[in-house]
Each structure stands twice: as C-alpha cells, then as structure tokens.
Design an enzyme around this catalytic site. Sequence first.
Site, PDB file in Angstrom:
ATOM      1  N   SER A  98       0.904  -1.192  -0.048  1.00 12.20           N
ATOM      2  CA  SER A  98       0.082  -0.054  -0.223  1.00 12.20           C
ATOM      3  C   SER A  98       0.943   1.166  -0.162  1.00 12.20           C
ATOM      4  CB  SER A  98      -0.906   0.097   1.250  1.00 12.20           C
ATOM      5  OG  SER A  98      -1.654   1.235   1.241  1.00 12.20           O
ATOM      6  N   LYS A 137      -3.832  -6.877   3.514  1.00 13.84           N
ATOM      7  CA  LYS A 137      -4.114  -5.736   2.775  1.00 13.84           C
ATOM      8  C   LYS A 137      -5.525  -5.553   2.203  1.00 13.84           C
ATOM      9  CE  LYS A 137      -3.281  -2.478  -0.252  1.00 13.84           C
ATOM     10  NZ  LYS A 137      -3.406  -2.556  -1.820  1.00 13.84           N
ATOM     11  N   HIS A 191      -7.070  -3.693   5.212  1.00  8.13           N
ATOM     12  CA  HIS A 191      -6.634  -2.343   4.931  1.00  8.13           C
ATOM     13  C   HIS A 191      -7.436  -1.627   3.926  1.00  8.13           C
ATOM     14  CE1 HIS A 191      -4.124   0.636   2.721  1.00  8.13           C
ATOM     15  NE2 HIS A 191      -3.431   0.857   3.932  1.00  8.13           N
ATOM     16  N   ASN A 192      -7.654  -1.987   2.762  1.00  6.57           N
ATOM     17  CA  ASN A 192      -8.430  -1.317   1.926  1.00  6.57           C
ATOM     18  C   ASN A 192      -9.953  -1.101   2.352  1.00  6.57           C
ATOM     19  OD1 ASN A 192      -6.013  -1.614   0.564  1.00  6.57           O
ATOM     20  ND2 ASN A 192      -7.178  -1.947  -1.435  1.00  6.57           N
ATOM     21  N   GLU A 235      -9.585   1.631   4.384  1.00  6.89           N
ATOM     22  CA  GLU A 235      -9.592   2.826   3.697  1.00  6.89           C
ATOM     23  C   GLU A 235     -10.857   3.524   3.309  1.00  6.89           C
ATOM     24  OE1 GLU A 235      -6.452   2.312   0.952  1.00  6.89           O
ATOM     25  OE2 GLU A 235      -7.709   3.357  -0.468  1.00  6.89           O
TER      26      GLU A 235
HETATM   27  P1  NDP Z   1      -1.887  -2.681 -13.774  1.00  5.78           P
HETATM   28  O1  NDP Z   1      -2.601  -3.242 -12.741  1.00  5.78           O
HETATM   29  O2  NDP Z   1      -2.365  -1.609 -14.640  1.00  5.78           O
HETATM   30  O3  NDP Z   1      -1.100  -3.636 -14.870  1.00  5.78           O
HETATM   31  C1  NDP Z   1      -0.449  -3.507 -15.979  1.00  5.78           C
HETATM   32  C2  NDP Z   1       0.790  -4.381 -15.649  1.00  5.78           C
HETATM   33  O4  NDP Z   1       0.458  -5.699 -15.852  1.00  5.78           O
HETATM   34  C3  NDP Z   1       1.603  -4.160 -17.032  1.00  5.78           C
HETATM   35  O5  NDP Z   1       3.023  -4.481 -16.796  1.00  5.78           O
HETATM   36  C4  NDP Z   1       1.190  -5.155 -18.113  1.00  5.78           C
HETATM   37  O6  NDP Z   1       2.049  -5.545 -18.913  1.00  5.78           O
HETATM   38  C5  NDP Z   1       0.904  -6.565 -16.854  1.00  5.78           C
HETATM   39  N1  NDP Z   1       0.012  -7.651 -17.564  1.00  5.78           N
HETATM   40  C6  NDP Z   1      -1.322  -7.187 -17.604  1.00  5.78           C
HETATM   41  N2  NDP Z   1      -1.919  -8.465 -18.070  1.00  5.78           N
HETATM   42  C7  NDP Z   1      -0.733  -9.338 -18.182  1.00  5.78           C
HETATM   43  C8  NDP Z   1      -0.536 -10.807 -18.668  1.00  5.78           C
HETATM   44  N3  NDP Z   1      -1.758 -11.342 -19.060  1.00  5.78           N
HETATM   45  N4  NDP Z   1       0.692 -11.279 -18.809  1.00  5.78           N
HETATM   46  C9  NDP Z   1       1.836 -10.377 -18.535  1.00  5.78           C
HETATM   47  N5  NDP Z   1       1.492  -9.119 -17.999  1.00  5.78           N
HETATM   48  C10 NDP Z   1       0.427  -8.827 -18.010  1.00  5.78           C
HETATM   49  O7  NDP Z   1      -0.396  -1.788 -12.963  1.00  5.78           O
HETATM   50  P2  NDP Z   1      -0.353  -1.142 -11.677  1.00  5.78           P
HETATM   51  O8  NDP Z   1       1.382  -0.841 -11.963  1.00  5.78           O
HETATM   52  O9  NDP Z   1      -1.185  -0.114 -11.550  1.00  5.78           O
HETATM   53  O10 NDP Z   1      -0.568  -2.267 -10.550  1.00  5.78           O
HETATM   54  C11 NDP Z   1       0.178  -3.421 -10.457  1.00  5.78           C
HETATM   55  C12 NDP Z   1      -0.404  -4.091  -9.435  1.00  5.78           C
HETATM   56  O11 NDP Z   1      -0.251  -3.523  -8.218  1.00  5.78           O
HETATM   57  C13 NDP Z   1      -1.784  -4.464  -9.573  1.00  5.78           C
HETATM   58  O12 NDP Z   1      -2.200  -5.784  -9.331  1.00  5.78           O
HETATM   59  C14 NDP Z   1      -2.411  -3.615  -8.660  1.00  5.78           C
HETATM   60  O13 NDP Z   1      -3.781  -4.111  -8.219  1.00  5.78           O
HETATM   61  C15 NDP Z   1      -1.714  -3.376  -7.505  1.00  5.78           C
HETATM   62  N6  NDP Z   1      -1.441  -2.216  -6.915  1.00  5.78           N
HETATM   63  C16 NDP Z   1      -1.619  -0.939  -7.573  1.00  5.78           C
HETATM   64  C17 NDP Z   1      -1.528   0.240  -6.795  1.00  5.78           C
HETATM   65  C18 NDP Z   1      -1.760   1.605  -7.491  1.00  5.78           C
HETATM   66  O14 NDP Z   1      -1.820   2.534  -6.844  1.00  5.78           O
HETATM   67  N7  NDP Z   1      -1.671   1.465  -8.707  1.00  5.78           N
HETATM   68  C19 NDP Z   1      -1.497   0.297  -5.301  1.00  5.78           C
HETATM   69  C20 NDP Z   1      -1.011  -1.256  -4.855  1.00  5.78           C
HETATM   70  C21 NDP Z   1      -1.334  -2.332  -5.413  1.00  5.78           C
HETATM   71  P3  NDP Z   1       1.987  -4.775 -20.471  1.00  5.78           P
HETATM   72  O15 NDP Z   1       2.769  -3.713 -20.279  1.00  5.78           O
HETATM   73  O16 NDP Z   1       2.416  -5.880 -21.306  1.00  5.78           O
HETATM   74  O17 NDP Z   1       0.322  -4.565 -20.815  1.00  5.78           O
END
Ligand code: NDP
Length: 475
Positions: free
Chosen positions: A128, A182, A185-186, A189
Amino acid sequence: ATAQVGVVGLAVMGRNLARNFANHGHTVALYNRTQARTDDLIAAHGSDGNFVPATSVEEFVASLERPRRIILMVQAGAGTDASIDSLLPHLEEGDIVVDGGNANYEDTRVREEKLRARGLHFFGVGISGGEEGALNGPSIMPGGSKEGYAQIGPLLEDISAKYDGEPCCAYIGPDGAGHFVKMVHNGIEYADMQFIAEAYDVLRAAGLDTKAISDAFREWNTGDLDSFLIEITSEVLDQVDASTGKALVDVIKDAAGQKGTGRWTVQNALELGVPVNTIAESVFARSVSGHADLRAAGQAHLSGPDQKFTPDDVAALIEDVRQALWASKVIAYAQGLDLIRTGSLQYDWDIDVAEVAKIWRAGCIIRARLLERIRSEYAAGNLPTLLAAPSISEGLANAQNGWRRVVADATLAGVPVPGFASAVSYYDSVRAERLPASLIQGLRDFFGAHTYQRVDVEGTFHTEWSADRSETKEA
Ligand code: NDP
C-alpha cells in the site's frame, strides 16, 4: 547471474518498486510483457542504479542470483496467473515468487499451494502507498512461508517505509495472510474516506464554504486525527479548477468508483460472521453515489425535512464533527482488526494484530497517528476488541456527545451520514446490556420453530404458537 531481485510488470507500481530497490543499492532484473515499458524505464532512470533489463522470461530468470527473488507487479488475476505460468518452466527449487498485486487472498492460497508443491516459495504481499509509496517506501504486508521470508523479508523491509526507523514491513503469516490483511486495510480505507466525505458534507450543509472546510481539515491534521487522508483532503479541497475557476471538488461528478477490495472485505466479513458495519456502509455509499436511476427517482419523488442546518455556533459544530470523525474512525479500525483476528483463527495464520498496526503506521494510505496507539494497546494485551482498550474507550466516551449531535442534527436536516450513524449504532449495540434480539428469536420461533434460549433456565425452548402456546423444553 548478477541481480538480487527481479521485477515483472513495469507499469506505475512495478516501475517505481524497481526504482526503489535500485535506489537502495540492489541490482534489479527487469521484465515486462510489452518491451516498451522496460525500454522506457531504462531510458528515463537507467542511470539511477543497477538495472538488468531482459527481453525474454528466460533471460530475466537467468540474470537472477539464486534463490531467485521475483516480484510480480502485474494486473491482478489473469495477469498474475499468466506471469506465473511463463516463469514456472524456468524456476528451480527454493526460488521465491512474490505477488505484489491486489490479489484476492483465496486466489493466493491456491497459487501458494500450487507453487509449494513444486518446491517454490510463493508470497502474497499486500503493498500500500500507491505510486508514490512504491517509489519512496510503501507499507508491505507479506504472507507466505517463514523459511521463504528469511530470503525475501530483508529486501522488502529495506525498501519499505520507516516509522521511527522501524520498517513498515513484517511477516504476517502463511499463504493468504498478507493479502487478507491488505484487503482489510483497503476496507478500512473505504470507511476512512466515507467519514471524511460525511464530515465535509455536514460542514457544507451547515453553510461553510470549501475554503473554511479545508482549513478545518488542516487544523484537525495537527491533532489526534493526524493522517495521510486528512492531510490530502485539505489539498483536494483547495484545488481550483482551471477552466471554471470553481473549487475542483464542485465540478467533479459525485459518483465514486471502486475496484473491489472493499466489497471483498464485506463479503468475507459476512462469511466469517464479523460485523464490519462501517465498511459495508462505505461500500454501499459508493454504490448509491453511482446509481443514477435510483438517485433520479429519489430526487423526483422524495421530500426532505423542513428543518435546515443552521448551527448557532460554527466553531462548536466543527469540533463536534471532529469528534464524530475520530470516533467513527476508531470504530472502523476496531471492526477491521476484528476481521483480521477472526480470519487468522479461521485459517490458522497466527497474525499478530499489534504487528499489523505497526506496519500501517507509515507508507500506506491509512497511515495515521491513531495507529501507534492501536499498536501499543494490542501489544499490551490480548484485546477482545480494540474498543476494550482503556485509552480507546475513554476517547470514545469523551467524543460521544459531539458524535451523537452530528448524527442527530444531520439526520434532522436530511443530510445523509450512513458512516457516522452506523458507527454510533455499533458503539451502542456492543455496549447494550440487552439487545432486541430476544424479539427476533421470538419471531423466528413463531414462524419457523427455530427455538430460543431463556435468560433464567438452561436449555432450548419452543412455544407451541399454533396450538395452546405452552412452552416445551427441547430434549
Ligand atoms: P496494472 O494493474 O495496470 O497492470 C499493468 C501491468 O500488468 C503491465 O505491466 C502489464 O503488462 C501487466 N500485465 C497485464 N496482463 C498481463 C498478462 N496477461 N501477462 C503479463 N503481464 C500482464 O498496473 P499497476 O502498476 O497499476 O498495478 C500493478 C499491481 O499492483 C496490480 O495488481 C494492482 O492492483 C496493484 N496495486 C496497485 C496500486 C496502485 O496505486 N496503482 C497500489 C497497490 C497495489 P503490459 O505492459 O504488457 O500490458
């Protein structure tokens, strides 16, 4: 092999987490399904630290020291499974795979079992702090094997937020424990934000302008309410919309979105029988806000009270709202921590609630001054509920008059306060000597012969409602 840790998935979170590792002197292997993201990261920050970019999974795995430590920061669900499947053929016994995404803890349990069967350590890790936290120090909630934690824990603790020098990362428990924590936590939140929104709404209804409300939040942030969410509330309220010159909050559509962790919290609480009323109200409040048809029908057909909200003493109202906010927040934490305690018993996770409060003190979205008090209360003894802690029950007793006035006055004036009202009702329910559940049992026995227990005699009883209404004792 030269890299100590590898990150798969280089969207906002993975990219910043990789940079955080590099900023702490670790050599970081990088891989992303679409190579452009890897190239972007190297182009923008390649010289900030030691990165080993890979163009294939094989190359990525080969660049890691053993046991390999791999952090997945990909889209939760299908992205996680696809990434695990592509890595598996290349991994060897003892390697560690960490899922840092917002996975459902039940999925984490399934994945952990699958990888354990292959001699790998799988960690479900709640992270988080959003984008900024990932880069500068998030709160990290790791669930997995203790043995695996010895390998990955120090690295995670290194990049985590620090509170008084202590890392905001600690071993939570086996398999899904980290993602469960987590999730809760959410959920908390959601409740925190709902209370903040209600505080804003009550003050707005009382005639305060956005600037005055923002000032109230800024002032609150210097006392017991000191927290990240209160702090950013005044910043959001201060933001002026460039195109209209109005407060930005007045031109943002009043429909709140959600991604699911709040809903999961409530679903799990229902399954486990833990009352998390305030979290449920917060999820439902977002759902009401987005229900356009329902709201249009309500606006067309429902009338409000004649009474307007016209407090004679604005300073006193602001203080009452502060009390309502603090007390409701305490209730939400109590409910969430109860869910963690119960989940821990259900799944044999042996979660230390004091440790959870400890790692939430910095880095995460719900970081708040209150968490240090919660930590010390849980550390001092095994609490049946946070509300039983002396400093907490005393604080609630002191806050209750203002809290009750806010709920009563808002309700009389037709201002919805589902979070505040739910919190005060929970407080009154758990402290009530006698609840009207007796009547519910009577009704259940009447229509369904569900039986009841008596306060004066041991045993299970039934009244012959459709016959002579005599009472029988069940064998
Ligand atoms: P996203 O959730 O938008 O995911 C995008 C990433 O996932 C890209 O690198 C994408 O690759 C990859 N991806 C998606 N599908 C596949 C697949 N089938 N095979 C391989 N790679 C894949 O990115 P975030 O950075 O926002 O979040 C990452 C994780 O962290 C998520 O699980 C999210 O819930 C969690 N999280 C996010 C927070 C936030 O504030 N955003 C906070 C805390 C946790 P490509 O570039 O090839 O599309």
